[in-house]
Design an enzyme around this catalytic site. Structure first.
Site, PDB file in Angstrom:
ATOM      1  CB  ALA A  12      -0.923  -0.005   1.217  1.00  0.00           C
ATOM      2  NE  ARG A  17      11.936   5.259   0.700  1.00  0.00           N
ATOM      3  CZ  ARG A  17      12.140   4.299   1.607  1.00  0.00           C
ATOM      4  NH1 ARG A  17      13.357   4.081   2.078  1.00  0.00           N
ATOM      5  NH2 ARG A  17      11.148   3.534   2.005  1.00  0.00           N
ATOM      6  N   GLY A  82       1.565   2.922   8.264  1.00  0.00           N
ATOM      7  CA  GLY A  82       2.699   2.045   8.528  1.00  0.00           C
ATOM      8  C   GLY A  82       2.409   0.571   8.324  1.00  0.00           C
ATOM      9  CE  LYS A 354       1.248  -2.787 -41.610  1.00  0.00           C
ATOM     10  NZ  LYS A 354       0.230  -1.794 -41.927  1.00  0.00           N
TER      11      LYS A 354
HETATM   12  C1  UD1 Z   1      10.565  -2.006   5.907  1.00  0.00           C
HETATM   13  C2  UD1 Z   1      10.851  -2.425   7.354  1.00  0.00           C
HETATM   14  C3  UD1 Z   1      12.348  -2.547   7.540  1.00  0.00           C
HETATM   15  C4  UD1 Z   1      12.896  -3.574   6.545  1.00  0.00           C
HETATM   16  C5  UD1 Z   1      12.494  -3.218   5.117  1.00  0.00           C
HETATM   17  C6  UD1 Z   1      12.837  -4.394   4.205  1.00  0.00           C
HETATM   18  C7  UD1 Z   1       9.082  -1.460   8.768  1.00  0.00           C
HETATM   19  C8  UD1 Z   1       8.717  -0.384   9.701  1.00  0.00           C
HETATM   20  N1  UD1 Z   1      10.313  -1.421   8.265  1.00  0.00           N
HETATM   21  O1  UD1 Z   1      11.171  -0.736   5.682  1.00  0.00           O
HETATM   22  O2  UD1 Z   1      12.635  -2.973   8.872  1.00  0.00           O
HETATM   23  O3  UD1 Z   1      14.309  -3.627   6.666  1.00  0.00           O
HETATM   24  O4  UD1 Z   1      11.077  -3.009   5.026  1.00  0.00           O
HETATM   25  O5  UD1 Z   1      12.660  -4.070   2.839  1.00  0.00           O
HETATM   26  O6  UD1 Z   1       8.272  -2.311   8.495  1.00  0.00           O
HETATM   27  N2  UD1 Z   1       3.373  -0.582   3.311  1.00  0.00           N
HETATM   28  C9  UD1 Z   1       2.008  -0.671   3.425  1.00  0.00           C
HETATM   29  N3  UD1 Z   1       1.355   0.251   4.224  1.00  0.00           N
HETATM   30  C10 UD1 Z   1       2.017   1.226   4.886  1.00  0.00           C
HETATM   31  C11 UD1 Z   1       3.422   1.296   4.755  1.00  0.00           C
HETATM   32  C12 UD1 Z   1       4.067   0.377   3.964  1.00  0.00           C
HETATM   33  O7  UD1 Z   1       1.381  -1.532   2.835  1.00  0.00           O
HETATM   34  O8  UD1 Z   1       1.348   2.007   5.582  1.00  0.00           O
HETATM   35  C13 UD1 Z   1       4.061  -1.558   2.447  1.00  0.00           C
HETATM   36  C14 UD1 Z   1       4.856  -0.908   1.314  1.00  0.00           C
HETATM   37  O9  UD1 Z   1       4.075  -0.821   0.137  1.00  0.00           O
HETATM   38  C15 UD1 Z   1       6.024  -1.850   1.130  1.00  0.00           C
HETATM   39  C16 UD1 Z   1       6.193  -2.501   2.497  1.00  0.00           C
HETATM   40  O10 UD1 Z   1       4.996  -2.258   3.211  1.00  0.00           O
HETATM   41  O11 UD1 Z   1       5.769  -2.852   0.160  1.00  0.00           O
HETATM   42  C17 UD1 Z   1       7.383  -1.932   3.242  1.00  0.00           C
HETATM   43  O12 UD1 Z   1       7.226  -0.520   3.327  1.00  0.00           O
HETATM   44  P1  UD1 Z   1       8.449   0.456   3.001  1.00  0.00           P
HETATM   45  O13 UD1 Z   1       7.956   1.850   3.152  1.00  0.00           O
HETATM   46  O14 UD1 Z   1       9.115   0.067   1.765  1.00  0.00           O
HETATM   47  O15 UD1 Z   1       9.352   0.133   4.273  1.00  0.00           O
HETATM   48  P2  UD1 Z   1      10.934   0.160   4.356  1.00  0.00           P
HETATM   49  O16 UD1 Z   1      11.344   1.537   4.682  1.00  0.00           O
HETATM   50  O17 UD1 Z   1      11.518  -0.480   3.174  1.00  0.00           O
HETATM   51 MG    MG Z   2      10.879  -1.046   1.346  1.00  0.00          MG
END
Ligand code: UD1
Ligand code: MG
Length: 477
Positions: A12, A17, A82, A354
């Site tokens: 989600a 980035r 989160g 084509k």
């Molecule tokens: C997260 C982990 C981190 C880990 C890394 C591995 C947490 C807090 N951190 O960080 O410890 O090393 O993944 O790749 O979990 N997402 C949701 N809903 C949200 C937020 C995120 O579905 O509200 C999903 C994102 O789409 C993504 C995944 O969760 O696929 C991870 O989120 P992302 O923001 O990429 O976390 P990282 O900073 O990579």
């Molecule tokens: Mg990630």
């Protein structure tokens, strides 16, 4: 085999980035979305229930999911609070007991086998919470695995919340976990957002489950490259290159010769038989299939192309086409959608084709455009022939029969048909059908004006040479 009751993919996030209008999980490596790679690793695990949490760019992600994982249940996270919050939502209506695997939608290099080993380890340790970890050369940005002096898992701390000392830790959280569902449910209810990002971190449940006196373990994976996550375009390219090497390795082990794997890009969706040779600078995409003994490249792109046995395609660009057995294409051919080249055909240098069929053994060797044509068997299309298919408003078709000889520089003005065994004279503009066995001649008759150069260009080198060859000014002829 120990199984899973539920698998949850978190997808989600905004993917801020990436700085993109395309949602992060829909960016592609090796011809598949990041999310599709994750799901293709998860699906063979046979979880009874598969859930994907979507939020940002919901519609695009849902449409994609309907294609790649129609059985998945979609959970909508309206506000990105989160990974912990996403997990809370995913557990709504999920089974009360059993085990759940949670993984991020942005780690496309994970292999099914690695995930299965992780499931086995989770059950062996009789753990309530297991996290898959890896040791990476550059841990920046990942959650760090905090262990006690005796090596036991204490918890996970995010980059932004870590102390200077914790940032030195090179064992990271891969974002893949298995939990006892009941233990997870109890722990996510206690999550708080008192952290640098003001979010509910799924990572915090490890410490909470430990506080409850339950067993939590960190399981170190062997190959850190599998666990790399994609958060920006640089990581997209890095994971793309690792995936390229992995795909090339698999093909080489299966008997495909790849001369230069570093410049050979093959989608995960392509099939190649053994004893195919691929030369440098080749890109094979989509649902392309290459049969035994074919030679592809150098510097060739095939997109959704079926190549039969022993065909060769050299320095060419081909899309949505079929190339028959032992056919030869290139160098420098441009083959466009709807083209079918039968066995033993030849399409040569600087030829564009084509939406056309070229029958068995027929040749278009040089400098031609073939559009909307049906060419029979054993015919030869002379150099620089143009199939004039466009009248400025509509496209029209041309038919060329069997064993036809089209003279060089013929314009075949469609709609037009050339009968079996017919010829056209070089340089003809053919606007009417040519019956079988006839020759179509459509050009001005040649006229030589004797002595013209000596009269009109006297004093030039041409005139001098002509004089030496015995030419006169023609006045006395
Ligand atoms: C997260 C982990 C981190 C880990 C890394 C591995 C947490 C807090 N951190 O960080 O410890 O090393 O993944 O790749 O979990 N997402 C949701 N809903 C949200 C937020 C995120 O579905 O509200 C999903 C994102 O789409 C993504 C995944 O969760 O696929 C991870 O989120 P992302 O923001 O990429 O976390 P990282 O900073 O990579
Ligand atoms: Mg990630």
């Amino acid at each position: 085999m120990p199984s899973l009751d539920l698998a949850v993919v978190l997808a989600a996030g905004e993917g801020t980035r990436m700085k993109s209008t395309t949602p992060k999980v829909l960016h592609e490596i090796a011809g598949r979305s990041i999310l599709a790679h994750v799901l293709s690793a998860v699906q063979p695990l046979g979880a009874a229930d598969l859930r994907v949490v979507v939020g940002s760019s919901r519609e695009a992600v849902e449409t994609h999911l309907a294609q790649i994982a129609p059985n998945a249940t979609i959970v909508f996270q309206a506000q990105r609070n989160g990974t912990g919050h996403a997990t809370q939502l995913a557990l709504d209506g999920a089974p009360a007991t059993g085990s759940v695997m949670i993984l991020a939608g942005d780690t496309p290099l994970l292999r099914s086998g690695t995930l299965q080993e992780f499931i086995d380890a989770h059950h062996t340790y009789e753990s309530a919470a297991s996290v898959l970890t890896s040791v990476v050369p550059d841990p920046f940005g990942y959650g760090r695995i905090v262990r006690s002096d005796s090596g036991e898992l204490v918890g996970i701390v995010e980059e932004r919340d870590a102390t200077e000392e914790q940032r030195e830790i090179d064992e990271i959280n891969t974002g893949v976990y298995i939990f006892d569902i009941a233990a997870l449910r109890a722990a996510v209810a206690k999550l708080k957002s008192a952290n640098a990002q003001g979010e509910l971190y799924l990572t915090d449940v490890i410490a909470l489950i430990k506080e409850d006196g339950k067993n939590a373990v960190a399981i170190l994976s062997n190959d850190y490259t599998e666990t790399l996550g994609i958060n920006d375009r640089s990581q997209l390219a890095e994971c793309g290159a690792i995936m390229r090497d992995r795909i090339n390795d698999d093909f080489m082990r299966a008997g495909v010769t790849i001369i230069d794997p570093a410049t050979t890009w093959i989608d995960a969706t392509v099939a190649i038989e053994n004893d195919v040779t691929i030369h440098p600078g080749t890109t094979l995409t989509g649902a392309s299939t290459i049969a035994r003994g074919a030679i592809i490249g150098p510097r060739t792109t095939l997109n959704n192309v079926v190549v039969a046995e022993r065909a060769s395609v050299l320095e060419s660009y081909v899309s949505e086409a079929t190339i028959g057995a032992a056919a030869t294409v290139g160098p420098f051919s441009f083959i466009r959608p709807g083209t079918v080249l039968a066995a033993n055909t030849k399409v040569g240098a600087y030829v564009e084709v084509k939406n056309s069929t070229v029958g068995e053994g027929s040749k278009v060797p040089h400098l031609s455009y073939v559009g909307d044509a049906t060419i029979g068997t054993g015919s030869n299309i002379g150099a620089a022939t143009i199939f004039v298919n466009y009248d400025g408003v509509e496209k029209h078709a041309t038919t060329v029969g069997n064993d036809v000889r089209i003279g060089s520089d013929t314009m075949l003005v469609a709609p037009v048909s050339i009968g079996d065994g017919a010829y056209t004279a070089a340089g003809s503009v053919i606007t009417e059908d040519v019956p079988a066995g006839s020759i179509g001649v459509a050009r001005a008759k040649q006229r030589n004006v004797l002595g013209w150069v000596l009269r009109k260009r006297s004093g030039t080198k041409s005139a001098e040479s002509a004089k030496k060859a015995g030419a006169t000014d023609g006045n006395n002829q």
